[in-house]
Design a protein around this motif. Structure first.
Motif, PDB file in Angstrom:
ATOM      1  N   ALA A  80      -6.491  -9.530  13.342  1.00 20.67           N
ATOM      2  CA  ALA A  80      -6.568  -8.115  13.697  1.00 20.67           C
ATOM      3  C   ALA A  80      -5.427  -7.386  13.001  1.00 20.67           C
ATOM      4  O   ALA A  80      -4.422  -7.988  12.610  1.00 20.67           O
ATOM      5  N   ALA A  81      -5.579  -6.075  12.874  1.00 20.76           N
ATOM      6  CA  ALA A  81      -4.548  -5.289  12.206  1.00 20.76           C
ATOM      7  C   ALA A  81      -4.595  -3.854  12.700  1.00 20.76           C
ATOM      8  O   ALA A  81      -5.641  -3.363  13.143  1.00 20.76           O
ATOM      9  N   THR A  82      -3.450  -3.196  12.617  1.00 20.61           N
ATOM     10  CA  THR A  82      -3.376  -1.764  12.897  1.00 20.61           C
ATOM     11  C   THR A  82      -2.616  -1.077  11.773  1.00 20.61           C
ATOM     12  O   THR A  82      -1.832  -1.695  11.045  1.00 20.61           O
ATOM     13  N   GLU A  83      -2.826   0.215  11.667  1.00 20.63           N
ATOM     14  CA  GLU A  83      -2.093   1.053  10.721  1.00 20.63           C
ATOM     15  C   GLU A  83      -2.182   2.494  11.193  1.00 20.63           C
ATOM     16  O   GLU A  83      -3.197   2.909  11.774  1.00 20.63           O
ATOM     17  N   GLY A  84      -1.095   3.252  10.977  1.00 22.85           N
ATOM     18  CA  GLY A  84      -1.072   4.623  11.454  1.00 22.85           C
ATOM     19  C   GLY A  84      -1.007   5.687  10.381  1.00 22.85           C
ATOM     20  O   GLY A  84      -1.313   6.853  10.645  1.00 22.85           O
ATOM     21  N   TYR A  85      -0.602   5.328   9.166  1.00 21.42           N
ATOM     22  CA  TYR A  85      -0.486   6.296   8.081  1.00 21.42           C
ATOM     23  C   TYR A  85      -1.879   6.597   7.543  1.00 21.42           C
ATOM     24  O   TYR A  85      -2.581   5.692   7.063  1.00 21.42           O
ATOM     25  N   ALA A  86      -2.294   7.860   7.628  1.00 23.44           N
ATOM     26  CA  ALA A  86      -3.694   8.228   7.398  1.00 23.44           C
ATOM     27  C   ALA A  86      -4.284   7.703   6.085  1.00 23.44           C
ATOM     28  O   ALA A  86      -5.392   7.130   6.104  1.00 23.44           O
ATOM     29  N   PRO A  87      -3.614   7.856   4.940  1.00 19.04           N
ATOM     30  CA  PRO A  87      -4.216   7.314   3.703  1.00 19.04           C
ATOM     31  C   PRO A  87      -4.426   5.805   3.755  1.00 19.04           C
ATOM     32  O   PRO A  87      -5.431   5.284   3.255  1.00 19.04           O
ATOM     33  N   ASN A  88      -3.493   5.092   4.393  1.00 20.44           N
ATOM     34  CA  ASN A  88      -3.637   3.647   4.508  1.00 20.44           C
ATOM     35  C   ASN A  88      -4.700   3.253   5.526  1.00 20.44           C
ATOM     36  O   ASN A  88      -5.325   2.201   5.400  1.00 20.44           O
ATOM     37  N   VAL A  89      -4.895   4.085   6.552  1.00 20.00           N
ATOM     38  CA  VAL A  89      -5.968   3.821   7.522  1.00 20.00           C
ATOM     39  C   VAL A  89      -7.315   3.785   6.802  1.00 20.00           C
ATOM     40  O   VAL A  89      -8.127   2.868   7.008  1.00 20.00           O
ATOM     41  N   GLU A  90      -7.539   4.741   5.939  1.00 21.66           N
ATOM     42  CA  GLU A  90      -8.798   4.777   5.199  1.00 21.66           C
ATOM     43  C   GLU A  90      -8.920   3.584   4.263  1.00 21.66           C
ATOM     44  O   GLU A  90     -10.005   3.003   4.105  1.00 21.66           O
ATOM     45  N   LEU A  91      -7.802   3.196   3.654  1.00 23.49           N
ATOM     46  CA  LEU A  91      -7.811   2.032   2.776  1.00 23.49           C
ATOM     47  C   LEU A  91      -8.152   0.767   3.561  1.00 23.49           C
ATOM     48  O   LEU A  91      -8.945  -0.070   3.113  1.00 23.49           O
ATOM     49  N   CYS A  92      -7.563   0.624   4.751  1.00 27.47           N
ATOM     50  CA  CYS A  92      -7.833  -0.562   5.578  1.00 27.47           C
ATOM     51  C   CYS A  92      -9.281  -0.600   6.055  1.00 27.47           C
ATOM     52  O   CYS A  92      -9.889  -1.681   6.127  1.00 27.47           O
TER      53      CYS A  92
END
Length: 257
Positions: A80-92
């Motif tokens: 599982a993974a999380t991310e909060g920075y919007a451009p990286n969220v889309e990349l993930c």
């Protein structure tokens, strides 16, 4: 330094400033133009691999673009993974979800959208974290492994160009964070700290870097800091590089019950 060279340097640095952006956590634009983390006294990936087995449920909190996570080769069904920075969220969403990795957007380390006792291992490299929330998410005997950027990171470089800027994260010191984990009920089984050099071999690379790491260099611009950048250039002309200091610390914490 003659006027013609100064004019040319300004053009070069403004060009770097204009294109400064990042995809995931990719510093390849300045590869071979700077170096850091070449001699840390620990190997973060090795520490994870020494404690990781494929059957574990693993969470990478603040995964960036997922590049490091994927390098571990952990079974996607247990990842599982999380991310909060919007451009990286889309990349993930684009890169991780199709693999079967349970990715969720999250920009609050104290409110992670997973159930209690969901994970055997939580990893976090240079991201945000909350010891209390970490304890909630871990199963008994679960591990939290983190390598963090300390509060003194790049401070000498910051002072070269922005001498009046205060430390953005003064609490990111090993002694302070270690106590927070203990208060949260986690046993700290490993804690180390390191100060190592960071070198830039051309000022353009530094300009790009300072714009990417904007929280350390708030308000930085070529125009505002031009005279200071010329001083950097003179040091590079003399020594071949300009050097600062990175601050890193490592914590491995275990949930006992």
């Amino acid at each position: 330094m003659n006027t013609e060279r100064i004019t040319e340097l300004r053009k070069e640095w403004e060009a770097e400033e204009k294109i400064a952006h990042i995809h995931g956590w990719d510093f390849s634009h300045i590869h071979d133009r700077y170096e850091e983390e070449e001699d840390l006294p620990w190997d973060y990936k090795q520490i994870i691999d020494e404690n990781r087995i494929d059957s574990m449920k693993l969470l990478d909190f603040d995964t960036g673009g997922g590049e490091f996570l994927l390098s571990l080769g952990h079974p996607y069904s247990n990842t599982a993974a999380t991310e909060g920075y919007a451009p990286n969220v889309e990349l993930c969403k684009k890169e991780l979800l199709p693999l079967g990795i349970d990715f969720k957007s999250c920009d609050d380390a104290s409110k992670v959208p997973f159930a209690d006792s969901s994970f055997d291992m939580i990893i976090n490299r240079h991201g945000d974290f909350d010891p209390v929330e970490t304890a909630r998410l871990l199963r008994p005997n679960g591990l939290f492994i983190t390598e963090q950027v300390g509060g003194e990171n790049d401070r000498d470089l910051v002072k070269m160009v922005l001498p009046d800027v205060p430390k953005p994260f003064p609490e990111l010191e090993l002694s302070i964070q270690k106590k927070k984990f203990e208060v949260a009920g986690l046993q700290v089984v490993r804690a180390e700290e390191a100060f190592r050099p960071i070198r830039f071999y051309d000022v353009g690379a530094f300009v790009w870097f300072a714009h990417i790491i904007e929280w350390e260099f708030p308000g930085f611009s070529v125009d505002k800091c031009f005279d200071k950048l010329l001083e950097m250039q003179e040091e590079i002309d003399k020594n071949g590089f300009v050097e600062g200091t990175i601050h890193r610390y490592l914590i491995v914490a275990k949930k006992i019950s």
